[in-house]
Design a protein around this motif. Structure first.
Motif, PDB file in Angstrom:
ATOM      1  N   GLN A  86       0.848  -1.185   0.000  1.00 38.20           N
ATOM      2  CA  GLN A  86       0.000   0.000   0.000  1.00 38.20           C
ATOM      3  C   GLN A  86       0.883   1.234   0.000  1.00 38.20           C
ATOM      4  N   VAL A  87       0.573   2.186  -0.870  1.00 37.83           N
ATOM      5  CA  VAL A  87       1.311   3.448  -0.918  1.00 37.83           C
ATOM      6  C   VAL A  87       0.432   4.550  -0.347  1.00 37.83           C
ATOM      7  N   LEU A  88       0.877   5.157   0.738  1.00 35.72           N
ATOM      8  CA  LEU A  88       0.167   6.271   1.344  1.00 35.72           C
ATOM      9  C   LEU A  88       0.461   7.551   0.571  1.00 35.72           C
ATOM     10  N   THR A  89      -0.462   8.472   0.593  1.00 34.32           N
ATOM     11  CA  THR A  89      -0.323   9.664  -0.256  1.00 34.32           C
ATOM     12  C   THR A  89       0.625  10.703   0.325  1.00 34.32           C
ATOM     13  N   ASN A 123      18.431  13.464  -7.605  1.00 35.51           N
ATOM     14  CA  ASN A 123      17.474  13.331  -6.502  1.00 35.51           C
ATOM     15  C   ASN A 123      16.266  12.527  -6.976  1.00 35.51           C
ATOM     16  N   GLY A 124      16.457  11.217  -7.117  1.00 32.48           N
ATOM     17  CA  GLY A 124      15.397  10.361  -7.635  1.00 32.48           C
ATOM     18  C   GLY A 124      14.273  10.135  -6.645  1.00 32.48           C
ATOM     19  N   PRO A 125      13.058   9.961  -7.141  1.00 36.36           N
ATOM     20  CA  PRO A 125      11.917   9.647  -6.261  1.00 36.36           C
ATOM     21  C   PRO A 125      12.007   8.225  -5.730  1.00 36.36           C
ATOM     22  N   ARG A 126      11.812   8.059  -4.438  1.00 39.18           N
ATOM     23  CA  ARG A 126      11.961   6.773  -3.771  1.00 39.18           C
ATOM     24  C   ARG A 126      10.750   6.511  -2.881  1.00 39.18           C
ATOM     25  N   TYR A 127      10.849   5.425  -2.139  1.00 33.86           N
ATOM     26  CA  TYR A 127       9.835   5.094  -1.142  1.00 33.86           C
ATOM     27  C   TYR A 127      10.474   4.991   0.236  1.00 33.86           C
ATOM     28  N   HIS A 146       2.109  -7.310   4.854  1.00 31.77           N
ATOM     29  CA  HIS A 146       1.487  -6.029   4.534  1.00 31.77           C
ATOM     30  C   HIS A 146       2.565  -4.941   4.648  1.00 31.77           C
ATOM     31  N   LEU A 147       2.929  -4.391   3.521  1.00 29.64           N
ATOM     32  CA  LEU A 147       3.981  -3.382   3.437  1.00 29.64           C
ATOM     33  C   LEU A 147       3.352  -2.039   3.093  1.00 29.64           C
ATOM     34  N   ARG A 148       3.569  -1.057   3.944  1.00 28.08           N
ATOM     35  CA  ARG A 148       3.029   0.296   3.725  1.00 28.08           C
ATOM     36  C   ARG A 148       4.188   1.244   3.443  1.00 28.08           C
ATOM     37  N   LEU A 149       4.068   1.995   2.351  1.00 24.54           N
ATOM     38  CA  LEU A 149       5.125   2.880   1.882  1.00 24.54           C
ATOM     39  C   LEU A 149       4.635   4.316   1.825  1.00 24.54           C
ATOM     40  N   ARG A 150       5.589   5.233   1.893  1.00 24.70           N
ATOM     41  CA  ARG A 150       5.317   6.653   1.695  1.00 24.70           C
ATOM     42  C   ARG A 150       6.287   7.221   0.665  1.00 24.70           C
ATOM     43  N   PRO A 151       5.871   8.236  -0.092  1.00 21.28           N
ATOM     44  CA  PRO A 151       6.787   8.870  -1.043  1.00 21.28           C
ATOM     45  C   PRO A 151       7.921   9.596  -0.323  1.00 21.28           C
ATOM     46  N   THR A 152       9.095   9.535  -0.922  1.00 20.69           N
ATOM     47  CA  THR A 152      10.253  10.302  -0.450  1.00 20.69           C
ATOM     48  C   THR A 152      11.193  10.496  -1.624  1.00 20.69           C
ATOM     49  N   LEU A 178      15.340   5.836  17.743  1.00 23.67           N
ATOM     50  CA  LEU A 178      15.420   4.385  17.605  1.00 23.67           C
ATOM     51  C   LEU A 178      15.616   3.721  18.958  1.00 23.67           C
ATOM     52  N   ASP A 179      14.920   2.608  19.158  1.00 24.01           N
ATOM     53  CA  ASP A 179      15.044   1.805  20.362  1.00 24.01           C
ATOM     54  C   ASP A 179      15.608   0.448  19.955  1.00 24.01           C
ATOM     55  N   PRO A 180      16.833   0.097  20.386  1.00 26.18           N
ATOM     56  CA  PRO A 180      17.409  -1.191  19.975  1.00 26.18           C
ATOM     57  C   PRO A 180      16.595  -2.389  20.412  1.00 26.18           C
ATOM     58  N   GLU A 181      15.752  -2.231  21.454  1.00 23.10           N
ATOM     59  CA  GLU A 181      14.903  -3.334  21.905  1.00 23.10           C
ATOM     60  C   GLU A 181      13.646  -3.481  21.054  1.00 23.10           C
ATOM     61  N   GLU A 182      13.351  -2.486  20.221  1.00 26.44           N
ATOM     62  CA  GLU A 182      12.177  -2.524  19.345  1.00 26.44           C
ATOM     63  C   GLU A 182      12.620  -2.201  17.917  1.00 26.44           C
ATOM     64  N   PRO A 183      13.360  -3.091  17.274  1.00 30.28           N
ATOM     65  CA  PRO A 183      13.976  -2.763  15.989  1.00 30.28           C
ATOM     66  C   PRO A 183      12.995  -2.523  14.856  1.00 30.28           C
ATOM     67  N   LEU A 184      11.758  -3.021  14.990  1.00 37.14           N
ATOM     68  CA  LEU A 184      10.795  -2.823  13.907  1.00 37.14           C
ATOM     69  C   LEU A 184      10.046  -1.511  14.013  1.00 37.14           C
ATOM     70  N   ASN A 185      10.229  -0.820  15.113  1.00 40.69           N
ATOM     71  CA  ASN A 185       9.544   0.456  15.304  1.00 40.69           C
ATOM     72  C   ASN A 185      10.491   1.608  15.013  1.00 40.69           C
ATOM     73  N   ALA A 186      10.223   2.317  13.937  1.00 38.85           N
ATOM     74  CA  ALA A 186      11.047   3.463  13.567  1.00 38.85           C
ATOM     75  C   ALA A 186      10.209   4.393  12.702  1.00 38.85           C
ATOM     76  N   PRO A 187      10.439   5.695  12.795  1.00 30.18           N
ATOM     77  CA  PRO A 187       9.689   6.612  11.934  1.00 30.18           C
ATOM     78  C   PRO A 187      10.060   6.415  10.470  1.00 30.18           C
ATOM     79  N   ALA A 188       9.101   6.669   9.600  1.00 32.12           N
ATOM     80  CA  ALA A 188       9.305   6.426   8.169  1.00 32.12           C
ATOM     81  C   ALA A 188      10.451   7.255   7.604  1.00 32.12           C
ATOM     82  N   PHE A 189      10.696   8.455   8.162  1.00 30.56           N
ATOM     83  CA  PHE A 189      11.749   9.304   7.580  1.00 30.56           C
ATOM     84  C   PHE A 189      13.148   8.731   7.800  1.00 30.56           C
TER      85      PHE A 189
END
Length: 370
Positions: A86-89, A123-127, A146-152, A178-189
């Protein structure tokens, strides 16, 4: 027995029945709560201890990587229809301090273009990865991803790669977000990279291993997967459609090895995260139908679209012992791109089985240490 004793016995029996009737349930409930609380404490301790082990990154003897295998064990391929993208706007937004870093990068690239001293970085468009969640299908317990992406864009990615750069308050993006004990939790940026990595094996059972060019921006000169291709918004999202990871893999096979889809089979093995640089990857195994290693070299010698990304390619017999020895070679062991060793291990498991692969890996490590 005297009358008094008999009376006392009768009274005691009556009181015992009354006490049991009134307090039995309370006693049972209390005992149940104590047992449940104790069991909960044990489960909590077990979970915390297990969690530290569960988030171990891939390693093999002296070879240590920052690759965390999030889903997939190599044994069973993940079906294309089980991957939902899913690509978020809304595009990712950097914090104010990091947005200044991006402005620095953009200004430097503009100066390079104006001066002609070097080719500027496009400066190519990425996700960016908003989240990756895994569940199981009800009937056969197949993975559902379920993979959710944002434009960058690429400049945002370069700014976000400065994870240990100090901000005005003395913190860094790594320590603040970043929390090393929660490696899957990180802001999209901080997760502006998603790519496919492919282990390519020829019809005569040779694994292609590439060395990255010294001209690439990330991990120059590192030994890597056969094919590595990043998601690009302007290429991989036709119209309003979300990218198809198998299609991205096929694009990588075409651009980096001049191979067409009818010439190989393709299997998605895993989703992996580089916890150090926050790079996400989908790991694939590709088997060439009829093309040998010599024929593949001849094909690539007639031209490939992205030759500049690779410095050279080695061909390694695709046997567990041979690949493991190659991974652990003194001139290789500390020069791997972070996600490549896990990819090759998973590809071996997919073809040869886990028990056989782990046995060969253990023997190779013992010989190295002995």
């Amino acid at each position: 027995m005297s009358g008094i004793d008999l009376g006392n016995g009768v009274v005691g029996a009556i009181l015992g029945v009354v006490f049991a009737t009134l307090f039995q349930q309370w006693t049972q409930d209390t005992w149940f709560r104590i047992r449940r609380r104790s069991a909960g404490m044990v489960r909590s301790l077990t979970f915390r201890e297990g969690q530290r082990g569960a988030w171990s990154t891939f390693s093999l003897g002296p070879l240590r990587t920052s690759a965390l295998i999030v889903e997939g064990d190599g044994d069973r391929a993940i079906a294309p229809e089980s991957v939902h993208v899913q690509v978020l706007t809304e595009a990712v937004a950097l914090p104010e301090e990091m947005d200044d870093w991006r402005a620095e990068i953009e200004a430097e690239e503009n100066r390079a273009e104006a001066s002609g001293d070097r080719a500027p970085v496009w400066n190519g468009p990425r996700y960016a990865v908003e989240s990756l969640e895994v569940s199981r299908s009800a009937l056969d317990e197949q993975a559902e991803v379920h993979l959710r992406l944002r434009p960058t864009d690429y400049y945002t990615f370069l700014a976000a790669q400065q994870l240990d750069r100090r901000m005005p308050d003395g913190t860094s993006p790594r320590s603040r977000y970043l929390d090393p004990e929660e490696p899957l939790n990180a802001p999209a940026f901080l997760q502006c990279s998603f790519g496919v990595n492919i282990a390519v094996v020829t019809s005569d059972h040779l694994l292609a291993v590439s060395q990255r060019s010294n001209r690439v921006r990330m991990a120059p000169g590192a030994w890597n997967s056969s094919v590595n291709e990043g998601l690009a918004r302007h290429i991989d999202s036709a119209g309003r459609n979300a990218p198809d990871l198998h299609a991205v893999a096929r694009r990588g096979m075409r651009e980096e090895m001049s191979l067409e889809p009818h010439e190989y089979s393709l299997a998605l093995l895993a989703f992996v995260l580089d916890v150090d640089k926050r790079h996400w990857g989908a790991h694939f195994y590709a088997r060439l139908n009829d093309m040998t290693g010599d024929q593949l070299q001849e094909r690539m010698g007639r031209g490939v679209a992205d030759r500049w990304e690779h410095r050279t390619i080695d061909y390694v017999p695709f046997r567990s012992a041979d690949v493991t020895r190659y991974l652990l070679r003194p001139d290789r062991v500390h020069r791997w791109a972070p996600l490549a060793p896990a990819l090759f291990h998973l590809a071996l498991v997919h073809v040869h089985g886990r028990a056989s692969v782990e046995r060969a890996e253990a023997q190779a490590v013992r010989r190295l240490q002995g």
